[in-house]
Scaffold this motif. Structure first.
Motif, PDB file in Angstrom:
ATOM      1  N   PRO A 127     -17.227  67.524  52.368  1.00  0.00           N
ATOM      2  CA  PRO A 127     -18.422  67.740  53.205  1.00  0.00           C
ATOM      3  C   PRO A 127     -18.601  66.714  54.304  1.00  0.00           C
ATOM      4  N   ILE A 128     -18.118  65.489  54.065  1.00  0.00           N
ATOM      5  CA  ILE A 128     -18.337  64.444  55.060  1.00  0.00           C
ATOM      6  C   ILE A 128     -17.651  64.792  56.377  1.00  0.00           C
ATOM      7  N   ARG A 129     -16.575  65.569  56.310  1.00  0.00           N
ATOM      8  CA  ARG A 129     -15.837  65.904  57.531  1.00  0.00           C
ATOM      9  C   ARG A 129     -16.595  66.923  58.371  1.00  0.00           C
ATOM     10  N   LEU A 130     -17.538  67.621  57.759  1.00  0.00           N
ATOM     11  CA  LEU A 130     -18.311  68.617  58.512  1.00  0.00           C
ATOM     12  C   LEU A 130     -19.416  67.974  59.330  1.00  0.00           C
ATOM     13  N   LEU A 131     -19.770  66.743  58.965  1.00  0.00           N
ATOM     14  CA  LEU A 131     -20.880  66.077  59.627  1.00  0.00           C
ATOM     15  C   LEU A 131     -20.393  65.330  60.860  1.00  0.00           C
ATOM     16  N   PRO A 132     -21.167  65.082  61.856  1.00  0.00           N
ATOM     17  CA  PRO A 132     -22.494  65.640  62.106  1.00  0.00           C
ATOM     18  C   PRO A 132     -22.403  67.108  62.504  1.00  0.00           C
ATOM     19  N   LEU A 133     -23.318  67.890  61.999  1.00  0.00           N
ATOM     20  CA  LEU A 133     -23.206  69.335  62.168  1.00  0.00           C
ATOM     21  C   LEU A 133     -23.279  69.778  63.622  1.00  0.00           C
ATOM     22  N   THR A 134     -23.903  68.961  64.465  1.00  0.00           N
ATOM     23  CA  THR A 134     -24.029  69.381  65.853  1.00  0.00           C
ATOM     24  C   THR A 134     -22.907  68.849  66.726  1.00  0.00           C
ATOM     25  N   GLY A 135     -21.965  68.137  66.136  1.00  0.00           N
ATOM     26  CA  GLY A 135     -20.867  67.584  66.927  1.00  0.00           C
ATOM     27  C   GLY A 135     -21.186  66.220  67.496  1.00  0.00           C
ATOM     28  N   GLY A 136     -22.447  65.921  67.633  1.00  0.00           N
ATOM     29  CA  GLY A 136     -22.867  64.579  68.036  1.00  0.00           C
ATOM     30  C   GLY A 136     -22.535  64.194  69.456  1.00  0.00           C
ATOM     31  N   GLN A 137     -22.210  65.189  70.306  1.00  0.00           N
ATOM     32  CA  GLN A 137     -21.870  64.834  71.683  1.00  0.00           C
ATOM     33  C   GLN A 137     -22.766  65.561  72.671  1.00  0.00           C
ATOM     34  N   GLY A 138     -23.906  65.992  72.186  1.00  0.00           N
ATOM     35  CA  GLY A 138     -24.827  66.664  73.081  1.00  0.00           C
ATOM     36  C   GLY A 138     -24.534  68.140  73.202  1.00  0.00           C
TER      37      GLY A 138
END
Lengths: 366, 391
Positions: A169-180
């Motif tokens: 599951p840790i590889r799925l985070l951050p769910l929004t991609g974290g780059q805007g």
């Protein structure tokens, strides 16, 4: 007016679903994560939403002319020459796309399972099956799609079920991609291209038995590929992580390779996976080639679409063999889906606007 | 007319039989050299050659002998030495070594059944990425086989035949799988190793093994920094690592008895709940809050202390927690200070939970150097056993 075959609503939905589930998601996880990172699944949603919008526009346009296909109402909305050349563009695009779908799949087969088999043999074998399929009329196409949908969706669900335990599951985070939001949107448009294929309904709408239900069933037809795409992307990111995905040529195949089958009964699950995937590719490229040839026959005003199959077949083979290396295949796929995307985004909208402004409508169904 | 139709049909059937048989890639199962395990060492450079020490590798392949496996009716199957055959070849890289290997074999080799790849420690110290590439590109190779590091020569491990090993390579895999299932070895198959190698926020570890006479033994975990092995953890440190990073319970914990300092109580952990969250401290360093809840049972007690007494019991639990916490901290700061390799995957945690901060970091290893750990350990002992009998 030529009598179109009959197509039930469920067959219609099946055709949409089967056309979409094909070569696109063999590479989708890699191409999307390259742009959107872990937010790739949102990109799939965006792409699905975009294709839904354009699909509804196409249906709305199609229902204004309930007895006609794009090739036919195109000439009514504009003049004869513009309508025919637009139809010709669509048909050529479907033809090339169909041959590339076969090529992508054959490349995967050759590079991972049948290493010694020449790629031409696989392409020709698949083409022959496709030809046998599209020689029939729409009724048969519909039935085959309705039936094969099960053969495609059940193995996929089964594979998803098996591989879900491998997800970290840790590889799925951050769910929004974290780059805007911007990368998500770019990747979303990219994933829209892998949804291409739904536009073949411009040829199918006049044949549906109960046209009132077209909206309903088209959404149903789009939903299952959307879910499949999204789960595959989520699984691929969850299992491999974004960085490793960039190193995998066939992420979806690798996904199956790392899936353990309980009890070591089947150590190499990918062989089973590929044999089912043949069905998915067969329906995708068969449907595309069918509408392409049907379209050509309408543009050229040939009574039987069968007449055109054999003259066009060498062309399909030629386009399938045109790209040299696998990178060239992906490049060409990229170009052709951009052309397709442009066609799908512009032509139906333009046609619809013109038909509304000049109040053009087709004959009601008798 | 009818004849012509028949002839046409026959022709078509004949033609179809050419393309639909699918025998292009046919290879009978007994016409492959099935490799079960692979060992990779540095080859001894021959006198007077131009090669440097680390340029030539020696690849030892363990080939199964299918005819010997399974046995007949009433016949015991061949075991150990009789069922496999180890062949070595020397080359500049894996593909050249495998080519050399093929020269020595009757049939073409098949990597679809490889259970383990064993690198010797000195190969691992020089970096193993260049060797892994061949296996990644090979479509047959199983992604779920294990990577192991042997303290001595990898070849020696493959030449060690435990008494119960039917196929030595499968024995190795079963050994690892048993340990993984018990939760005292991390589950890192080939693909997971490669993923950890590629990801920027985590460094891989690999299981280390050692062989004596006819025994194979786990000797801990190898710590990698990127593709190079930089150090090792012993078995107990390995347990601490698993508790901290893998969310598995590891092994057991031995603490002094609460009342009688000479006796010991052994607590076997049966479960773990772990919660890990990164935070940023005021001076811009990362702090990881680790909450570990252990569940365990006492499996041996050497003193007659009566733990039905709640105060003593709580004190025992506290002792276990303190001891575990101390060990975790010792391990963490050892890995951090000595090797500076983030095998715990804390970087991945930062990437996952604090994506904005992660984007600002160019070199996670630099940041990892100053990372702090705040561990809270709670232990619940479920069963204590019958102690009063000793009196």
């Amino acid at each position: 007016m030529k009598e179109h075959g009959k197509l039930t609503e469920r067959q219609f939905a099946g055709i949409i679903a089967n056309t979409l589930i094909g070569a696109g998601n063999l590479v989708l996880p890699r191409t999307l994560t390259a742009i959107a990172g872990t937010g790739a699944w949102i990109a799939v949603l965006i792409g699905g939403f975009l294709s839904l919008v354009f699909m509804l526009i196409i249906i709305r346009l199609g229902l204004r002319f309930p007895e006609e296909t794009l090739m036919e109402y195109g000439t009514h909305i504009t003049n004869k020459w513009i309508g025919k050349s637009v139809g010709f563009l669509f048909c050529s695009y479907w033809l090339v796309l169909s041959s590339l779908v076969i090529r992508v799949f054959s490349s995967m087969l050759v590079s991972s399972v049948m290493i010694n088999t020449p790629i031409e043999v696989i392409i020709i074998a698949m083409l022959l099956v496709v030809v046998y399929f599209i020689r029939h009329d729409l009724q048969v196409i519909g039935r085959v799609n309705e039936l094969y949908f099960i053969f495609i969706i059940i193995p996929i669900l089964f594979g998803i079920f098996l591989s879900i335990s491998e997800v970290n599951p840790i590889r799925l985070l951050p769910l929004t991609g974290g780059q805007g939001f911007l990368p998500l949107l770019t990747a979303g448009i990219g994933s829209f291209f892998s949804f291409l294929g739904f536009e073949i309904i411009v040829m199918l709408i006049p044949s549906i038995t109960t046209q009132k239900l077209t909206y309903n069933y088209s959404i149903k037809g789009l939903l299952s590929p959307l879910v499949v795409y999204m789960t595959i992307v989520l699984l691929a990111v969850g299992i491999f992580g974004v960085e490793e995905l960039q190193n995998l040529t066939w992420p979806t195949l690798e996904l199956i390779k790392v899936t353990p089958f309980p009890g070591l009964i089947l150590e190499r699950l990918e062989v089973v996976f590929i044999s089912f995937w043949v069905v998915a590719i067969f329906t995708t490229s068969g449907n595309l080639l069918y509408v392409s040839i049907l379209g050509f026959s309408q543009v050229l005003q040939i009574e039987e679409h069968k007449t055109l199959i054999f003259p066009l077949l060498p062309l399909v083979f030629f386009f399938a063999m045109l790209p040299g290396s696998i990178y060239k295949v992906f490049d060409m796929m990229d170009i052709i889906s951009k052309v397709g995307g442009l066609l799908v985004c512009s032509i139906p909208v333009l046609y619809y606007l013109i038909s509304v402004i000049w109040d053009k409508k087709g004959d009601e169904r008798s | 007319m009818n004849y012509i139709k028949c002839f046409k049909l026959l022709l078509i059937i004949c033609l179809i039989s050419f393309i639909t048989t699918g025998c292009w890639d046919l290879k009978d199962i007994d016409q492959r050299s099935i490799i079960i395990a692979i060992g990779i060492d540095f080859a001894e450079t021959p006198e007077g050659s131009n090669y440097e020490h680390s340029e030539l590798i020696k690849l030892t392949a363990q080939i199964a002998i299918p005819q010997k496996l399974g046995g007949g009716a009433g016949q015991p199957p061949a075991m150990g030495e009789e069922s496999v055959w180890n062949v070595s070849a020397v080359g500049l890289n894996i593909s050249m070594a495998i080519m050399q290997l093929n020269e020595k074999l009757q049939y073409e080799i098949f990597l679809g059944h490889v259970r383990a790849i064993i690198f010797s420690e000195d190969v691992a110290k020089e970096g193993i990425l260049r060797y892994l590439n061949y296996f990644r590109n090979n479509p047959d190779f199983r992604r779920l086989s294990y990577i192991m590091i042997s303290e001595d020569k990898a070849e020696d491990v493959l030449n060690t035949y435990p008494k119960t090993a039917i196929i030595q390579g499968v024995y190795l895999m079963n050994m690892v799988e048993t340990a993984v299932k018990k939760g005292n070895m991390p589950d890192i198959p080939f693909i997971e190793f490669v993923i950890r190698l590629v990801d920027k926020g985590i460094d891989p570890v690999a299981i280390m093994i050692n062989s004596f006479e006819n025994k194979i033994k786990f000797s801990g975990l190898a710590v990698f920094k990127g593709e190079r092995m930089v150090g090792k953890m012993n078995i107990e440190e390995g347990w601490s690592f698993i508790q901290l990073a893998e969310k598995k319970q590891g092994g057991f914990e031995v603490v002094r008895d609460v009342k009688d300092e000479l006796g010991r109580v052994t607590i076997f952990f049966s479960g773990i709940q772990s919660n890990l969250r990164p935070m940023l401290t005021e001076d811009d360093n990362f702090l990881f809050k680790v909450d570990l809840d252990f569940e365990g049972r006492a499996i041996s007690q050497e003193t007659p202390t009566d733990y039905s007494n709640q105060i003593l019991f709580n004190e025992l639990e506290q002792r276990v927690s303190n001891e575990v916490k101390r060990e975790l901290e010792v391990l963490f700061y050892k890995i951090q200070k000595k090797y500076n390799s983030d095998i715990f995957g804390f970087g991945e945690m930062v990437r996952a939970y604090m994506p904005k901060e992660w984007d600002k970091i160019d070199n996670w290893r630099e940041k990892f150097r100053t990372t702090k750990l705040d561990i809270t350990v709670r232990t619940k002992i479920r069963r204590i056993g019958m102690t009063n009998l000793i009196q």
